[in-house]
Scaffold this motif. Structure first.
Motif, PDB file in Angstrom:
ATOM      1  N   VAL A 218       0.856  -1.180   0.000  1.00 26.70           N
ATOM      2  CA  VAL A 218       0.000   0.000   0.000  1.00 26.70           C
ATOM      3  C   VAL A 218       0.895   1.234   0.000  1.00 26.70           C
ATOM      4  CG1 VAL A 218      -1.852   1.206   1.230  1.00 26.70           C
ATOM      5  CG2 VAL A 218      -1.714  -1.297   1.320  1.00 26.70           C
ATOM      6  N   THR A 219       0.668   2.168  -0.921  1.00 23.40           N
ATOM      7  CA  THR A 219       1.654   3.242  -1.055  1.00 23.40           C
ATOM      8  C   THR A 219       1.084   4.639  -1.263  1.00 23.40           C
ATOM      9  OG1 THR A 219       3.636   3.950  -2.284  1.00 23.40           O
ATOM     10  CG2 THR A 219       1.908   2.826  -3.545  1.00 23.40           C
ATOM     11  N   HIS A 220       1.640   5.583  -0.507  1.00 14.57           N
ATOM     12  CA  HIS A 220       1.590   6.998  -0.866  1.00 14.57           C
ATOM     13  C   HIS A 220       2.775   7.193  -1.801  1.00 14.57           C
ATOM     14  CE1 HIS A 220       1.379  11.493   0.502  1.00 14.57           C
ATOM     15  NE2 HIS A 220       1.813  11.382  -0.748  1.00 14.57           N
ATOM     16  N   MET A 221       2.475   7.324  -3.076  1.00 12.69           N
ATOM     17  CA  MET A 221       3.509   7.246  -4.108  1.00 12.69           C
ATOM     18  C   MET A 221       4.528   8.381  -4.004  1.00 12.69           C
ATOM     19  SD  MET A 221       1.439   6.015  -7.494  1.00 12.69           S
ATOM     20  CE  MET A 221       0.841   7.681  -7.812  1.00 12.69           C
ATOM     21  N   ARG A 222       5.599   8.178  -4.715  1.00 10.25           N
ATOM     22  CA  ARG A 222       6.713   9.134  -4.710  1.00 10.25           C
ATOM     23  C   ARG A 222       6.305  10.499  -5.266  1.00 10.25           C
ATOM     24  NH1 ARG A 222      11.932   7.441  -3.861  1.00 10.25           N
ATOM     25  NH2 ARG A 222      11.417   5.269  -4.367  1.00 10.25           N
ATOM     26  N   ASP A 223       5.360  10.511  -6.180  1.00  8.31           N
ATOM     27  CA  ASP A 223       4.954  11.773  -6.813  1.00  8.31           C
ATOM     28  C   ASP A 223       3.498  11.675  -7.229  1.00  8.31           C
ATOM     29  OD1 ASP A 223       4.632  13.793  -9.144  1.00  8.31           O
ATOM     30  OD2 ASP A 223       6.615  14.287  -8.334  1.00  8.31           O
ATOM     31  N   VAL A 228       3.557  11.821 -11.910  1.00  8.71           N
ATOM     32  CA  VAL A 228       2.599  10.842 -11.399  1.00  8.71           C
ATOM     33  C   VAL A 228       2.631   9.544 -12.199  1.00  8.71           C
ATOM     34  CG1 VAL A 228       0.663  11.794 -12.749  1.00  8.71           C
ATOM     35  CG2 VAL A 228       0.209  10.506 -10.644  1.00  8.71           C
ATOM     36  N   MET A 229       2.841   9.621 -13.518  1.00  7.21           N
ATOM     37  CA  MET A 229       2.863   8.404 -14.318  1.00  7.21           C
ATOM     38  C   MET A 229       4.084   7.548 -13.980  1.00  7.21           C
ATOM     39  SD  MET A 229       0.077   8.348 -16.016  1.00  7.21           S
ATOM     40  CE  MET A 229       0.369   7.062 -17.229  1.00  7.21           C
ATOM     41  N   GLU A 230       5.238   8.193 -13.794  1.00  3.99           N
ATOM     42  CA  GLU A 230       6.426   7.448 -13.395  1.00  3.99           C
ATOM     43  C   GLU A 230       6.230   6.809 -12.022  1.00  3.99           C
ATOM     44  OE1 GLU A 230       8.076  10.999 -15.824  1.00  3.99           O
ATOM     45  OE2 GLU A 230       6.277  10.475 -14.671  1.00  3.99           O
ATOM     46  N   ALA A 231       5.552   7.529 -11.128  1.00  6.59           N
ATOM     47  CA  ALA A 231       5.303   6.985  -9.792  1.00  6.59           C
ATOM     48  C   ALA A 231       4.377   5.774  -9.854  1.00  6.59           C
ATOM     49  CB  ALA A 231       4.714   8.067  -8.893  1.00  6.59           C
ATOM     50  N   PHE A 268      -4.562   4.118 -17.463  1.00 11.08           N
ATOM     51  CA  PHE A 268      -3.351   3.341 -17.187  1.00 11.08           C
ATOM     52  C   PHE A 268      -3.590   2.372 -16.030  1.00 11.08           C
ATOM     53  CE2 PHE A 268       1.087   3.338 -15.233  1.00 11.08           C
ATOM     54  CZ  PHE A 268       1.541   2.326 -16.059  1.00 11.08           C
ATOM     55  N   ILE A 269      -4.261   2.853 -14.993  1.00 12.43           N
ATOM     56  CA  ILE A 269      -4.591   1.978 -13.861  1.00 12.43           C
ATOM     57  C   ILE A 269      -5.510   0.857 -14.321  1.00 12.43           C
ATOM     58  CG2 ILE A 269      -5.836   1.874 -11.658  1.00 12.43           C
ATOM     59  CD1 ILE A 269      -4.777   4.752 -11.120  1.00 12.43           C
TER      60      ILE A 269
END
Length: 486
Positions: A218-223, A228-231, A268-269
């Motif tokens: 479960v993640t609060h993504m890096r960006d 956001v797409m890279e994250a 993408f998701i």
């Protein structure tokens, strides 16, 4: 004649929305020993210790908050901010921040200090944390994640670099201990300073114990802004390499140049969901809330101070006004206000609606239970979805709204017997008025309880009634039952 159907609770004549997205129907609901034992037209002679006339009300499964920071509040408060809005189960330990394991004397770097876990009241193992929750039940059920940032802070002397092999091994041992104790997975928060330097490879290695248990990542993504797409790609790669389900926390696209990019992220998701197990949640507001930050990207919009340890008098005030009063730049004012929490107005309403309406989006409040001026989502998230977005905006039918906060969440997190109103399930039940339910919490008055929530039961015990907390603390520790793979 002796009646065999003497129940603890009998809810008569309500309109049942059962958490499966099925059409509503009129039925009685009977509860015995903390479980639902019957749903349907029960005989008039049926008896119960408590009989509730639910005509004109919706009877639904208790709501499951998919994203919280309630780790310590579960032990220290009556959780009124959750039961008042119909929440009966919370997922704790998000964004890489968990209440265990912590050393008693260690300094807690931001945002770990938002846990409100003072020395002397900390848990040095996950087993100890869950044992206290079992010995001193909370007012709601809890399923808990172990946080990667917490593990880094416990294991590493310096957090501004990737972990070395010895530190990774130590963190793996903590993850294994947490899973053995009953944790449902691992959370990360690579957006935050304690984990900013963590590499993708470090996270995969630390998460290795998840594989055998099918624990969640479960993640609060890096960006959640320009990258956001890279994250998302990094997030999905971690899930693939570990072979475990992924939950994208509080999905959003923030900062004005990125408004509208949910039209890019959601397809993408969806495409990735066809190849691997991916889930997501969001909260129904255009403002987020987290630690007070000084970086430019977080200060691009309106910033409302929610709490400040050095300047508690500034809670509820705009950062811009404080900066002007002090004669400094906003970044300097933010630095002086640290540590604390703030509300950041960085999202577009069209993106919020698009993400909310996405078929598989769960509902999570992401509320931070600190101070007198928290983000209103702490008290208002679930009634806001029911009242504003379902009834007023007509974003989706009420059956879908309920499913997004009950059955969908229970399925994704593997919470067996929760999230559905059916015989055999735990008696987590909410009664609400579909015509009047609404969030009353605002940014100016963020702790006002919701309207239209009539009664809330946790494992068959009445927790909220007529606008008042009953004081019941009938919550249970919930562990994960992984979904069966075809």
């Amino acid at each position: 004649m002796t009646l065999a159907n003497n129940y603890d609770l009998l809810i008569r004549g309500g309109t049942v929305i059962d958490g499966t997205k099925a059409p509503r129907f009129t039925a009685d609901v009977a509860v015995k020993d903390g479980r639902i034992v019957a749903v349907g037209a029960l005989p008039a002679e049926a008896r119960a210790a408590e009989v509730v006339d639910a005509r004109g009300l919706i009877v639904a499964p208790g709501f499951i908050d998919s994203h919280t920071h309630d780790d310590m509040a579960l032990l220290a408060t009556d959780m009124g901010f959750k039961v008042s809005q119909g929440v009966t189960t919370v997922i704790a330990g998000n964004c890489g921040i968990s209440a265990a394991p912590l050393k008693q004397a260690m300094d807690l770097p931001m945002p770990l200090n938002l846990l409100d876990a003072p020395a002397g009241r900390r848990h040095e193992s996950f087993a100890a944390y869950l044992a206290q929750l079992r010995a001193q039940p909370a007012a709601v059920n809890v399923a808990a994640l172990v946080g990667h940032s917490t593990l880094r802070a416990v294991t590493m002397a310096q957090l501004d670099r990737p972990a070395n092999a010895e530190e990774i091994t130590a963190m793996q041992a903590h993850v294994q201990e947490a899973l053995d104790a009953g944790a449902i997975g691992l959370s990360t928060g690579t957006f935050y300073p304690p984990a900013l330097a963590a590499t993708t490879e470090e996270i995969i290695a630390v998460g290795e114990p998840l594989r055998a248990r099918q624990g969640l990542y479960v993640t609060h993504m890096r960006d959640e802004s320009s990258k956001v797409m890279e994250a998302l790609e990094e997030t999905f790669r971690i899930g693939r390499e570990l072979g475990v389900p992924v939950v994208v926390s509080h999905h959003k696209v923030q900062n004005r140049p990125n408004f509208g990019r949910s039209q890019e992220t959601l397809p993408f998701i969806r495409e990735t969901m066809r190849r691997q197990s991916v889930c997501l949640d969001c909260y129904p507001y255009t403002a987020g809330s987290t630690m007070i930050r000084t970086d430019r990207g977080m200060l691009d919009g309106r910033v409302l101070i929610a709490s400040s340890e050095p300047h508690p008098e500034c809670a509820g005030r705009d950062l811009g006004d404080i900066a002007r009063e002090w004669g400094v730049e906003e970044s300097e004012a933010a630095r002086r206000l640290q540590p604390g929490t703030a509300i950041y107005f960085l999202m577009d309403e069209a993106d919020v609606q698009r993400i909310l309406a996405f078929d598989d989006t769960m509902i999570g409040s992401d509320g931070i239970p600190l101070g007198d001026k928290p983000h209103p989502r702490l008290w208002g998230t679930f009634p806001r979805v029911l009242g504003h977005y379902s009834r007023e905006v007509a974003l989706f039918p009420l059956e879908t709204a309920v499913w997004k906060m009950t059955g969908l969440t229970a399925r994704n997190f593997g919470l067996a017997g929760r999230g559905t109103l059916a015989a055999g399930c735990h008696a987590d039940i909410v009664l609400f008025d579909a015509a009047t339910v609404r969030d009353a919490a605002t940014y100016e008055e963020p702790t006002r309880p919701a309207e239209g929530i009539h009664r809330v039961y946790v494992n068959g015990h009445l927790a909220w009634s007529g606008g008042t907390h009953t004081g019941a603390r009938a919550g249970q520790v919930v562990t994960r039952m992984p979904a069966t793979r075809n």
